[in-house]
Design a protein around this motif. Structure first.
Motif, PDB file in Angstrom:
ATOM      1  N   PHE A 191      -8.317   4.246  -4.488  1.00  0.00           N
ATOM      2  CA  PHE A 191      -7.041   3.912  -2.900  1.00  0.00           C
ATOM      3  C   PHE A 191      -6.240   3.056  -2.448  1.00  0.00           C
ATOM      4  N   THR A 192      -6.644   1.551  -3.256  1.00  0.00           N
ATOM      5  CA  THR A 192      -5.799   1.009  -2.718  1.00  0.00           C
ATOM      6  C   THR A 192      -4.585   1.139  -3.760  1.00  0.00           C
ATOM      7  N   ILE A 193      -5.158   1.523  -5.097  1.00  0.00           N
ATOM      8  CA  ILE A 193      -3.578   0.966  -5.350  1.00  0.00           C
ATOM      9  C   ILE A 193      -2.599   2.427  -4.666  1.00  0.00           C
ATOM     10  N   TYR A 194      -3.457   3.564  -4.115  1.00  0.00           N
ATOM     11  CA  TYR A 194      -1.971   4.707  -3.884  1.00  0.00           C
ATOM     12  C   TYR A 194      -1.918   3.973  -2.482  1.00  0.00           C
ATOM     13  N   ALA A 195      -2.576   3.031  -1.555  1.00  0.00           N
ATOM     14  CA  ALA A 195      -2.807   3.202  -0.443  1.00  0.00           C
ATOM     15  C   ALA A 195      -1.685   2.109   0.154  1.00  0.00           C
ATOM     16  N   GLY A 196      -1.305   1.233  -1.514  1.00  0.00           N
ATOM     17  CA  GLY A 196      -0.152   0.071  -0.822  1.00  0.00           C
ATOM     18  C   GLY A 196       1.315   1.380  -1.341  1.00  0.00           C
ATOM     19  N   SER A 197       1.344   2.203  -2.184  1.00  0.00           N
ATOM     20  CA  SER A 197       1.925   2.819  -2.614  1.00  0.00           C
ATOM     21  C   SER A 197       2.831   3.614  -1.359  1.00  0.00           C
ATOM     22  N   TYR A 198       1.688   3.621  -1.140  1.00  0.00           N
ATOM     23  CA  TYR A 198       2.035   5.396   0.635  1.00  0.00           C
ATOM     24  C   TYR A 198       2.140   4.356   1.645  1.00  0.00           C
ATOM     25  N   LEU A 199       1.579   3.742   1.883  1.00  0.00           N
ATOM     26  CA  LEU A 199       1.993   2.641   3.319  1.00  0.00           C
ATOM     27  C   LEU A 199       3.239   1.566   2.818  1.00  0.00           C
ATOM     28  N   GLY A 200       3.193   1.093   1.741  1.00  0.00           N
ATOM     29  CA  GLY A 200       3.869   0.543   1.848  1.00  0.00           C
ATOM     30  C   GLY A 200       5.627   1.163   1.911  1.00  0.00           C
ATOM     31  N   PRO A 201       6.109   2.148   1.667  1.00  0.00           N
ATOM     32  CA  PRO A 201       7.233   2.573   2.123  1.00  0.00           C
ATOM     33  C   PRO A 201       6.963   3.122   3.593  1.00  0.00           C
ATOM     34  N   VAL A 202       6.604   2.806   4.208  1.00  0.00           N
ATOM     35  CA  VAL A 202       6.434   3.167   5.837  1.00  0.00           C
ATOM     36  C   VAL A 202       7.032   2.152   6.509  1.00  0.00           C
ATOM     37  N   ALA A 203       6.074   1.587   5.648  1.00  0.00           N
ATOM     38  CA  ALA A 203       6.515  -0.521   6.604  1.00  0.00           C
ATOM     39  C   ALA A 203       7.774  -0.658   5.840  1.00  0.00           C
ATOM     40  N   ALA A 204       7.986   0.200   4.656  1.00  0.00           N
ATOM     41  CA  ALA A 204       9.612  -0.947   4.395  1.00  0.00           C
ATOM     42  C   ALA A 204      10.965   0.272   5.346  1.00  0.00           C
ATOM     43  N   GLY A 205      10.665   1.334   5.091  1.00  0.00           N
ATOM     44  CA  GLY A 205      11.622   2.028   6.302  1.00  0.00           C
ATOM     45  C   GLY A 205      11.292   1.549   8.264  1.00  0.00           C
TER      46      GLY A 205
END
Length: 464
Positions: A191-205
């Motif tokens: 989950f943390t692998i994918y959480a980073g992949s999902y929340l990273g783009p949110v923050a990046a935007g």
């Protein structure tokens, strides 16, 4: 190769007697109330054995890796929402950016091939430290990049440095937790692998909208610098080559002898551990003293590492392709990575254009849907999966068969098949909402179940 036996019957690798229904097995059990759950593998009497670590040490080690994996996943998957800005600032095209993304995933794979054997020879700790250094250097390069070629270099460094996220952390998790705990822990980590992949783009935007995309790299530089210091002074080595008992070699924990029980419980008997002999002791000896803080913080550890030559350790994973279960697990995990990369590299191009016309921050926000789906997948692939194998094992005379986890694969196999629908221009809530939830649920649960299926085969005691 000979398969193990349970109650005189030959069983395939991965079969374990994990539940002591009658309370007659002379083995160590879970120390929570009156538990019928057998500890697999059986811990040694060495205080340095990670299975003997205190609950706090285990939890700290696991959650430090969780945070590291989260940040590393962010570093290789955050760029999706800013691709449109990259095409302008780096004077490049979506095709060239796709090459950058492909290089990142290529070196993620190559990093697994090269770094995993090194971790088996000199320890997990130096590889994690090296991963942080590589990601730090890659992010520094990314913060000053002016061409797409520099982006390629950034992705090569961060991809290679993040490789332990996809391979080594799972092994470390099995170093410190027992078989009945692995499902929950591995699911949390997937989950943390994918959480980073999902929340990273949110923050990046949002960062790109308010400060510019270069600050996405600057924040990662701060995070990796901090993590590197924390890792250097607190991350322990979990490598421990634990000689199996005679019962484990035969695959039958239920038939462990009274002598084996005495070996496990008597602190004055450690000959089997120190000599590497299985099933009998040659001489009594005191257990090793607990390592000092500075011994635990050494840059490398070879005393408990794999004794085989490095080339053989490196070749060993390729030999596993002869196992159908390994091929299946690799295929399932690879498909989930395909879905993940698809979401990452297409979201900016698809949702920034008509009919959606999302801003950079809103392109990032659609990844909240994936986060929700990933969280639900974590619960299904972890807690539900662990409950399922114990429930089925109790119905099977206490015997855990590796196929038991496959029952929990049925739900994500169906849900994962629902696509995005974005190419048809349907209402945004369907592809950016439900579609991404379904895909992320399948990614989170299927990936965890596939890895647990593989680790069950890998960790199963066999006589060669």
């Amino acid at each position: 190769m000979e398969f193990g036996t349970v109650e005189g019957v030959k069983m395939v690798p991965g079969t374990l007697h994990i539940v002591d229904l009658e309370g007659t097995m002379n083995v160590k059990h879970q120390q929570v109330g009156k538990s019928d759950i057998v500890l697999v593998p059986q811990p040694s009497n060495d205080p340095n054995d990670p299975l003997n670590w205190s609950k706090f040490r285990k939890e700290y080690h696991f959650w430090l890796l969780w945070i590291w994996g989260f940040i590393a996943a962010v570093s290789v998957n955050w760029v999706g929402p800013v691709w449109t800005q990259f095409t302008v600032d780096l004077k490049t095209t979506y095709f060239q950016l796709s090459i950058a993304s492909a290089l990142c995933f290529l070196f993620l794979g190559l990093g697994c091939v090269f770094l995993q054997p090194i971790a088996m020879k000199i320890g997990r700790r130096p590889v994690y430290l090296a991963g942080s250094v590589l990601n730090l250097v890659g992010c520094v390069l990314g913060s000053v990049q002016t061409t797409v070629q520099m982006l390629w270099g950034t992705n090569i460094l961060t991809g290679f440095g993040a490789a332990p996220v996809d391979s080594l952390v799972q092994i470390t998790t099995t170093d410190i937790f027992f078989a009945h705990e692995k499902g929950t822990r591995l699911s949390l980590y997937i989950f943390t692998i994918y959480a980073g992949s999902y929340l990273g783009p949110v923050a990046a935007g949002h960062i790109a909208d308010s400060q510019s995309w270069r600050w996405c790299y600057n924040y990662l530089i701060i995070f990796f610098s901090t993590l590197l210091v924390i890792q250097f002074f607190t991350m322990e080595e979990s490598t421990f080559r634990r000689p199996p008992t005679s019962s484990e070699i035969s695959g039958d924990t239920a038939m462990m002898s009274r002598n084996a029980e005495k070996q496990l419980e008597d602190p004055k008997i450690n000959a089997a551990v120190s000599s590497g002999e299985s099933g009998h002791t040659s001489e009594a000896s005191l257990p090793p003293a607990p390592k000092t803080y500075w011994q635990r913080m050494g840059l490398y550890n070879t005393t408990r590492s794999d004794p085989r030559p490095l080339w053989l350790v490196a070749a060993n994973p390729f030999m596993l392709i002869t196992y159908p279960a390994v091929i299946w697990a690799g295929f399932i995990y690879g498909v989930q990575m395909m879905w993940l990369s698809l979401l990452n590299v297409t979201q900016s191009e698809l949702f920034s254009a008509p009919p959606y016309n999302f801003s950079v921050s809103n392109v990032g926000n659609i990844n909240f849907s994936s986060f929700i789906g990933g969280a639900l997948g974590m619960i299904w692939g972890g807690y539900v999966s662990d409950w399922c194998i114990l429930f089925l094992s109790r119905r099977n005379r206490g015997i855990l068969e590796p196929e038991f986890r496959l029952w929990t694969m049925l739900v994500p196999a169906v849900i994962n098949t629902y696509g995005l629908g974005v190419l048809d221009g349907v209402m945004w809530l369907l592809p950016a909402g439900f579609g991404m939830v379904f895909i992320a649920f399948g990614i989170g649960s299927s990936g965890a179940i596939a890895i647990m299926r593989w680790t069950a085969i890998r960790a199963s005691p066999r006589k060669v």
